[in-house]
Design an enzyme around this catalytic site. Structure first.
Site, mmCIF file in Angstrom:
data_model
loop_
_atom_site.group_PDB
_atom_site.id
_atom_site.type_symbol
_atom_site.label_atom_id
_atom_site.label_comp_id
_atom_site.label_asym_id
_atom_site.label_seq_id
_atom_site.Cartn_x
_atom_site.Cartn_y
_atom_site.Cartn_z
ATOM 1 N N SER A 37 46.647 -7.353 14.598
ATOM 2 C CA SER A 37 47.078 -8.702 14.250
ATOM 3 C C SER A 37 47.038 -8.969 12.747
ATOM 4 C CB SER A 37 46.217 -9.736 14.974
ATOM 5 O OG SER A 37 44.841 -9.525 14.695
ATOM 6 N N GLY A 74 46.023 -7.575 18.785
ATOM 7 C CA GLY A 74 45.089 -7.141 19.814
ATOM 8 C C GLY A 74 44.984 -5.632 19.963
ATOM 9 N N ASN A 103 39.627 -4.425 16.255
ATOM 10 C CA ASN A 103 39.410 -4.854 17.643
ATOM 11 C C ASN A 103 38.413 -3.962 18.367
ATOM 12 O OD1 ASN A 103 41.195 -7.194 17.866
ATOM 13 N ND2 ASN A 103 42.833 -5.727 17.476
ATOM 14 N N ASP A 184 39.845 -19.561 13.399
ATOM 15 C CA ASP A 184 39.080 -18.587 14.194
ATOM 16 C C ASP A 184 38.136 -17.752 13.335
ATOM 17 O OD1 ASP A 184 40.753 -16.766 12.898
ATOM 18 O OD2 ASP A 184 41.914 -16.282 14.679
ATOM 19 N N HIS A 187 41.331 -14.261 11.236
ATOM 20 C CA HIS A 187 42.661 -13.958 10.733
ATOM 21 C C HIS A 187 42.956 -14.711 9.439
ATOM 22 C CE1 HIS A 187 42.938 -13.063 15.105
ATOM 23 N NE2 HIS A 187 43.588 -12.010 14.639
#
Length: 208
Positions: A37, A74, A103, A184, A187
């Protein structure tokens, strides 16, 4: 000059332009980005992402590269390893930017999993006669200092073992600045994307 002759000249000129454009595009080298991402532009317009901005920078500097962004939000190193052979076969890249692992770390995967997967990917790229730029990432200390430090060390060890170029940390100057991160906390924002590109560029440029 008759109307028919004018039309013939215009058609021929158009065909010549198409030929020259096709020839120039075919002469371009390919730069493949295989990431997650952070490279797929999560939460922002894809045209704001650092990978798209990389293409614009290459164009401005008249460097004949076509950027293929094969990043998937992801994505893990396991997924990237599975997708890589087809990507190499399809695009036949000259340079591959590997930006994976975050991830795996956020899921607390054993260190050997991202390490071994990335090693496999580096080997596959090198066997395809392409150069590798490994892009390092760090994770928040959710799993304790020992795991966090071991995870961060994966990238430097791989770069040394396989003699690849290395971006030490993609989010350098961004990760600890709340104004440059989405809510979040993982990011980067659109405003952060030029910084990411500036972080990658000094390590990429010698490979071009």
């Amino acid at each position: 000059m008759t109307g028919g002759l004018k039309r013939l000249i215009l058609v021929n000129s158009y065909l010549i332009c198409l030929f020259l454009a096709s020839f120039a595009q075919a002469d371009n080298k390919t730069l493949l980005v295989v990431g997650d991402s952070l490279s797929a532009g999560y939460g922002i317009d894809i045209k704001q992402g650092w990978v798209h901005q990389l293409q614009l920078k290459l164009d401005r500097e008249q460097l004949a590269y076509t950027v293929v962004n094969a990043s998937v939000s992801g994505e893990t190193t396991t997924g990237g390893k599975a997708r890589l052979p087809k990507l190499l076969e399809t695009h036949q890249p000259d340079i591959v930017l590997l930006e994976l692992g975050a991830n795996d770390g956020l899921r607390g995967q054993p260190i050997k999993i991202p390490h071994n997967n990335l090693a496999n990917m580096i080997t596959a790229v090198q066997n395809a006669d392409a150069q590798v730029l490994l892009i390092g990432i760090q994770i928040p200390p959710n799993y304790g200092a020992r795991y966090t430090e071991a995870f961060a060390g994966i990238f430097a060890r791989l770069a040394q073992t396989y003699d690849t170029a290395l971006v030490p940390f993609l989010l350098e100057g961004v990760a600890l600045n709340p104004q440059l991160m989405l809510k979040d906390g993982i990011h980067p924002t659109a405003e952060a994307q030029p910084i990411l590109l500036d972080t990658v560029w000094p390590y990429l440029k010698p490979l071009l």
